[in-house]
Design an enzyme around this catalytic site. Structure first.
Site, PDB file in Angstrom:
ATOM      1  CG  HIS A  73      -3.242   9.646   0.826  1.00 36.50           C
ATOM      2  ND1 HIS A  73      -4.021  10.361   1.711  1.00 36.50           N
ATOM      3  CD2 HIS A  73      -3.887   8.463   0.627  1.00 36.50           C
ATOM      4  CE1 HIS A  73      -5.084   9.647   2.041  1.00 36.50           C
ATOM      5  NE2 HIS A  73      -5.035   8.492   1.395  1.00 36.50           N
ATOM      6  CG  HIS A 102      -1.896   1.013   1.364  1.00 38.03           C
ATOM      7  ND1 HIS A 102      -2.105   1.740   2.511  1.00 38.03           N
ATOM      8  CD2 HIS A 102      -2.809   1.465   0.470  1.00 38.03           C
ATOM      9  CE1 HIS A 102      -3.092   2.585   2.328  1.00 38.03           C
ATOM     10  NE2 HIS A 102      -3.540   2.453   1.098  1.00 38.03           N
TER      11      HIS A 102
HETATM   12  O1  G3P Z   1      -6.569   1.975  -3.099  1.00 41.39           O
HETATM   13  C1  G3P Z   1      -6.815   1.474  -1.834  1.00 41.39           C
HETATM   14  C2  G3P Z   1      -6.536   2.491  -0.746  1.00 41.39           C
HETATM   15  O2  G3P Z   1      -5.299   3.093  -0.982  1.00 41.39           O
HETATM   16  C3  G3P Z   1      -7.607   3.548  -0.658  1.00 41.39           C
HETATM   17  O3  G3P Z   1      -7.456   4.382   0.428  1.00 41.39           O
HETATM   18  O4  G3P Z   1      -6.876   6.541   1.462  1.00 41.39           O
HETATM   19  O5  G3P Z   1      -5.195   4.714   1.424  1.00 41.39           O
HETATM   20  O6  G3P Z   1      -5.778   5.915  -0.666  1.00 41.39           O
HETATM   21  P1  G3P Z   1      -6.264   5.431   0.662  1.00 41.39           P
HETATM   22 MG    MG Z   2      -4.575   4.787  -2.125  1.00 40.16          MG
END
Ligand code: G3P
Ligand code: MG
Length: 252
Positions: free
Chosen positions: A58, A16
């Site tokens: 982000h 992630h």
């Molecule tokens: O794409 C999955 C996840 O990354 C979505 O949430 O806020 O971590 O971008 P976020």
């Molecule tokens: Mg994400």
């Protein structure tokens, strides 16, 4: 005639925000960490600068993840390029830059990493971001398999679909709405991405019947991961990929 959704070879696990918690989020250092661990795939977030260039970040503002301040959408490339994305998150990575999508694409390709590009538009720039990112992906991955592209923004995905009829798209929701099939079909999406919490077996059955792989975020516990894969979830996003990799290999 309804054209089939483009398919995409799904791995079981995505690190992630590039390298999970093991490196500053959305950085090239994170990509290197993920590849060294043995991850096959990474997810990262992409937003436009004031110059309309796609960068990995982000938040709509710079304070949490960089040593800068202000809105990403109001910051020109020349200033984004000078920011440190390491010092506030992981001091051991001080000096790590905020990468452009172009730099991340080149490194993913060099490291053999599959990518899930999450379009993260600043408010008011949804369609523009979808269009620019889809066009950029067409260039950056032109002689190799395109990444999987997801977004919480339907407008961003619709704009991406307009300029890239074959791009594999993922509809991203915290929880899929009851009428998820309508936007999914309209976009000719490939997959559904959602939070692991609250994921219902009814939804998994409906998604399976529709031929839609389900990808869940953010799962950091190996037992929870194994249970989700057993329930039929196709892939997981994790901030602790090192914990999930052994089990992911068993489920691949
Ligand atoms: O794409 C999955 C996840 O990354 C979505 O949430 O806020 O971590 O971008 P976020
Ligand atoms: Mg994400």
């Amino acid at each position: 005639m309804i054209r089939p959704a483009p398919a995409w070879p799904l791995p079981r696990l995505f690190a992630h925000r590039c390298g999970g918690a093991l490196a500053p989020e959305n950085t090239l250092a994170g990509l290197v960490v993920a590849a060294r661990l043995g991850c096959r795939a990474v997810e990262f977030d992409v937003m436009l600068s004031a110059d309309g260039t796609p960068w990995l970040i982000h938040d709509e503002t710079l304070e949490r993840t960089t040593d800068g301040s202000g809105r990403v959408a109001a910051t020109p490339d020349v200033l984004l390029a000078k920011l440190d994305a390491g010092i506030r998150q992981h001091p051991a990575f001080s000096g790590e830059p905020v990468p452009t999508l172009a730099a991340a694409a080149a490194l993913c390709r060099r490291l053999g990493l599959q990518a899930n590009v999450e379009i993260k538009p600043a408010s008011g720039y949804e369609a523009l971001t979808g269009e620019v990112v889809a066009r950029a992906i067409g260039e950056l991955w032109r002689d190799s398999a395109a990444p999987l592209v997801s977004s919480f923004s339907f407008a961003a995905l619709a704009a991406a679909r307009c300029v890239a009829p074959q791009l594999p798209l993922g509809c991203l929701w915290t929880q899929p709405p009851a009428d998820w099939r309508a936007p999914f079909d309209e976009l000719r999406a490939f997959s559904v991405h959602c939070a692991a919490e609250g994921l219902s077996d009814n939804f998994l059955v409906a998604a399976s019947a529709a031929g839609a792989p389900v990808l869940c975020y953010t799962v950091n516990d190996a037992e929870q991961a194994a249970a989700l894969w057993r329930r039929g979830v196709s892939a997981l996003f994790s901030d602790r990929p090192e914990r999930l990799l052994p089990a992911a290999a068993l489920h691949d």
